[in-house]
Design a protein around this motif. Structure first.
Motif, PDB file in Angstrom:
ATOM      1  N   UNK A   9      92.506 -32.723  37.429  1.00 22.94           N
ATOM      2  CA  UNK A   9      91.731 -31.472  37.478  1.00 22.94           C
ATOM      3  C   UNK A   9      92.352 -30.487  36.348  1.00 22.94           C
ATOM      4  N   UNK A  10      93.690 -30.532  36.331  1.00 23.91           N
ATOM      5  CA  UNK A  10      94.141 -29.711  35.439  1.00 23.91           C
ATOM      6  C   UNK A  10      93.729 -29.878  34.064  1.00 23.91           C
ATOM      7  N   UNK A  11      93.518 -31.202  33.518  1.00 28.14           N
ATOM      8  CA  UNK A  11      93.060 -31.377  32.455  1.00 28.14           C
ATOM      9  C   UNK A  11      91.684 -31.152  32.197  1.00 28.14           C
ATOM     10  N   UNK A  12      90.755 -31.313  33.279  1.00 26.45           N
ATOM     11  CA  UNK A  12      89.489 -30.863  33.298  1.00 26.45           C
ATOM     12  C   UNK A  12      89.383 -29.411  32.905  1.00 26.45           C
ATOM     13  N   UNK A  13      90.083 -28.378  33.645  1.00 30.54           N
ATOM     14  CA  UNK A  13      90.330 -27.244  33.584  1.00 30.54           C
ATOM     15  C   UNK A  13      90.477 -26.709  32.104  1.00 30.54           C
ATOM     16  N   UNK A  14      91.429 -27.403  31.491  1.00 33.21           N
ATOM     17  CA  UNK A  14      91.907 -26.941  30.082  1.00 33.21           C
ATOM     18  C   UNK A  14      90.925 -27.356  29.221  1.00 33.21           C
ATOM     19  N   UNK A  15      90.082 -28.682  29.658  1.00 30.87           N
ATOM     20  CA  UNK A  15      89.036 -29.075  28.634  1.00 30.87           C
ATOM     21  C   UNK A  15      87.585 -28.127  28.716  1.00 30.87           C
ATOM     22  N   UNK A  16      87.324 -27.676  29.947  1.00 28.97           N
ATOM     23  CA  UNK A  16      86.449 -26.397  30.004  1.00 28.97           C
ATOM     24  C   UNK A  16      86.927 -25.146  29.479  1.00 28.97           C
ATOM     25  N   UNK A  17      88.105 -24.851  29.388  1.00 29.53           N
ATOM     26  CA  UNK A  17      88.428 -23.717  28.864  1.00 29.53           C
ATOM     27  C   UNK A  17      88.175 -23.858  27.150  1.00 29.53           C
ATOM     28  N   UNK A  18      88.689 -24.959  26.665  1.00 34.12           N
ATOM     29  CA  UNK A  18      88.273 -25.221  25.282  1.00 34.12           C
ATOM     30  C   UNK A  18      86.997 -25.297  25.297  1.00 34.12           C
ATOM     31  N   UNK A  19      86.053 -25.763  25.667  1.00 28.66           N
ATOM     32  CA  UNK A  19      84.375 -25.622  25.744  1.00 28.66           C
ATOM     33  C   UNK A  19      84.198 -24.095  25.573  1.00 28.66           C
ATOM     34  N   UNK A  20      84.499 -23.485  26.604  1.00 31.68           N
ATOM     35  CA  UNK A  20      84.349 -22.020  26.629  1.00 31.68           C
ATOM     36  C   UNK A  20      84.635 -21.276  25.351  1.00 31.68           C
ATOM     37  N   UNK A  21      85.808 -21.450  25.040  1.00 29.64           N
ATOM     38  CA  UNK A  21      86.429 -20.912  23.757  1.00 29.64           C
ATOM     39  C   UNK A  21      85.598 -21.096  22.646  1.00 29.64           C
ATOM     40  N   UNK A  22      85.146 -22.363  22.277  1.00 28.60           N
ATOM     41  CA  UNK A  22      83.973 -22.283  20.949  1.00 28.60           C
ATOM     42  C   UNK A  22      82.601 -21.771  21.433  1.00 28.60           C
ATOM     43  N   UNK A  23      82.301 -21.840  22.757  1.00 25.66           N
ATOM     44  CA  UNK A  23      81.004 -21.442  22.908  1.00 25.66           C
ATOM     45  C   UNK A  23      80.975 -19.740  22.707  1.00 25.66           C
ATOM     46  N   UNK A  24      82.162 -19.178  22.918  1.00 20.82           N
ATOM     47  CA  UNK A  24      82.170 -17.677  23.010  1.00 20.82           C
ATOM     48  C   UNK A  24      82.107 -17.439  21.192  1.00 20.82           C
ATOM     49  N   UNK A  25      82.260 -18.638  20.268  1.00 19.27           N
ATOM     50  CA  UNK A  25      82.097 -18.165  18.927  1.00 19.27           C
ATOM     51  C   UNK A  25      80.748 -18.209  18.468  1.00 19.27           C
ATOM     52  N   UNK A  26      79.979 -18.704  19.187  1.00 19.66           N
ATOM     53  CA  UNK A  26      78.392 -18.839  19.186  1.00 19.66           C
ATOM     54  C   UNK A  26      77.639 -17.932  19.199  1.00 19.66           C
ATOM     55  N   UNK A  27      76.296 -17.693  18.350  1.00 16.74           N
ATOM     56  CA  UNK A  27      75.297 -16.727  18.728  1.00 16.74           C
ATOM     57  C   UNK A  27      74.093 -17.537  19.403  1.00 16.74           C
ATOM     58  N   UNK A  28      73.157 -16.598  19.710  1.00 15.66           N
ATOM     59  CA  UNK A  28      71.971 -17.243  20.390  1.00 15.66           C
ATOM     60  C   UNK A  28      71.251 -17.837  19.102  1.00 15.66           C
ATOM     61  N   UNK A  29      71.406 -17.414  18.155  1.00  9.04           N
ATOM     62  CA  UNK A  29      70.556 -17.859  16.687  1.00  9.04           C
ATOM     63  C   UNK A  29      71.235 -19.105  16.363  1.00  9.04           C
ATOM     64  N   UNK A  30      72.532 -19.399  16.545  1.00 10.67           N
ATOM     65  CA  UNK A  30      73.173 -20.596  16.306  1.00 10.67           C
ATOM     66  C   UNK A  30      72.622 -21.679  17.158  1.00 10.67           C
ATOM     67  N   UNK A  31      72.285 -21.292  18.307  1.00  9.59           N
ATOM     68  CA  UNK A  31      71.624 -22.489  19.400  1.00  9.59           C
ATOM     69  C   UNK A  31      70.346 -23.240  18.837  1.00  9.59           C
ATOM     70  N   UNK A  32      69.635 -22.431  17.707  1.00  5.51           N
ATOM     71  CA  UNK A  32      68.516 -23.018  17.244  1.00  5.51           C
ATOM     72  C   UNK A  32      68.876 -23.786  16.041  1.00  5.51           C
ATOM     73  N   UNK A  33      69.947 -24.066  15.994  1.00  2.00           N
ATOM     74  CA  UNK A  33      70.312 -24.853  14.541  1.00  2.00           C
ATOM     75  C   UNK A  33      70.012 -26.163  14.713  1.00  2.00           C
ATOM     76  N   UNK A  34      69.223 -26.947  13.620  1.00  2.00           N
ATOM     77  CA  UNK A  34      69.183 -28.340  13.994  1.00  2.00           C
ATOM     78  C   UNK A  34      69.789 -28.885  12.574  1.00  2.00           C
ATOM     79  N   UNK A  35      70.573 -29.850  12.354  1.00  2.00           N
ATOM     80  CA  UNK A  35      70.900 -30.353  11.138  1.00  2.00           C
ATOM     81  C   UNK A  35      70.012 -31.107  10.477  1.00  2.00           C
ATOM     82  N   UNK A  36      68.927 -31.645  11.231  1.00  2.00           N
ATOM     83  CA  UNK A  36      67.710 -32.064  10.357  1.00  2.00           C
ATOM     84  C   UNK A  36      67.717 -33.584  10.886  1.00  2.00           C
ATOM     85  N   UNK A  37      66.549 -34.363  10.225  1.00  2.00           N
ATOM     86  CA  UNK A  37      66.456 -35.594  10.714  1.00  2.00           C
ATOM     87  C   UNK A  37      65.924 -35.832  12.308  1.00  2.00           C
ATOM     88  N   UNK A  38      66.659 -36.654  12.974  1.00  2.00           N
ATOM     89  CA  UNK A  38      65.989 -36.845  14.375  1.00  2.00           C
ATOM     90  C   UNK A  38      67.106 -35.962  15.356  1.00  2.00           C
TER      91      UNK A  38
END
Length: 156
Positions: A9-38
């Motif tokens: 569980x402590x590893x999961x908490x740390x992993x969730x923390x890493x997720x939150x850290x990079x999510x906090x660098x994103x903007x709403x506009x970033x979520x619309x990004x599509x790299x192309x193709x399928x």
């Protein structure tokens, strides 16, 4: 929480923390990004991870994993704050489910097309998160966005 699950569980908490850290660098506009193709949008990729987390949280309650759940709230694909709120709700649901497992429950298996021990199911969930992070690094690099220190260290 059952002692065998405390370290995981402590590893999961740390992993969730890493997720939150990079999510906090994103903007709403970033979520619309599509790299192309399928490929799906970044927001859709994040939504998919939430749906996967939901299936794992439920598996600790029902001892069966169903990956068919789809959230009816499409707004999680378009808003970082909404997405993080949803993730935190899912995190709490999973923690509650895992903490509720009894000594007998921990000896049971979870059916996911094949049976896996409860403890192993937590390992597989961590692996699902790491796969998600691998995908995220591709999106971030294509978007020319810097990786967080933790994402760079753990995923590369």
């Amino acid at each position: 929480m059952h002692q065998a699950l405390v370290e995981k569980w402590s590893m999961i908490e740390g992993t969730h923390g890493m997720r939150d850290e990079f999510m906090n660098t994103l903007t709403d506009a970033d979520l619309a990004f599509n790299p192309g193709g399928q490929a799906m949008t970044l927001g859709a990729l994040c939504r998919e991870m939430g749906e996967i987390e939901h299936s794992y949280a439920q598996s600790f309650k029902t001892f069966t994993q169903d990956l068919n759940y789809r959230t009816p709230d499409a707004s999680v694909e378009t808003g970082v704050a909404r997405l993080l709120d949803w993730y935190h709700t899912l995190d709490a649901e999973m923690e509650t489910a895992v903490k509720a497992l009894t000594d007998e429950d921990v000896t049971r298996s979870i059916s996911r097309g094949f049976d896996v021990p409860v403890e192993f199911q937590l390992d597989v969930y961590i692996q699902a998160l790491l796969i998600f992070f691998g995908k995220i690094t591709v999106y971030l690099r294509v978007m020319n966005k810097p990786l967080t220190d933790k994402l760079q260290t753990w995923i590369g």
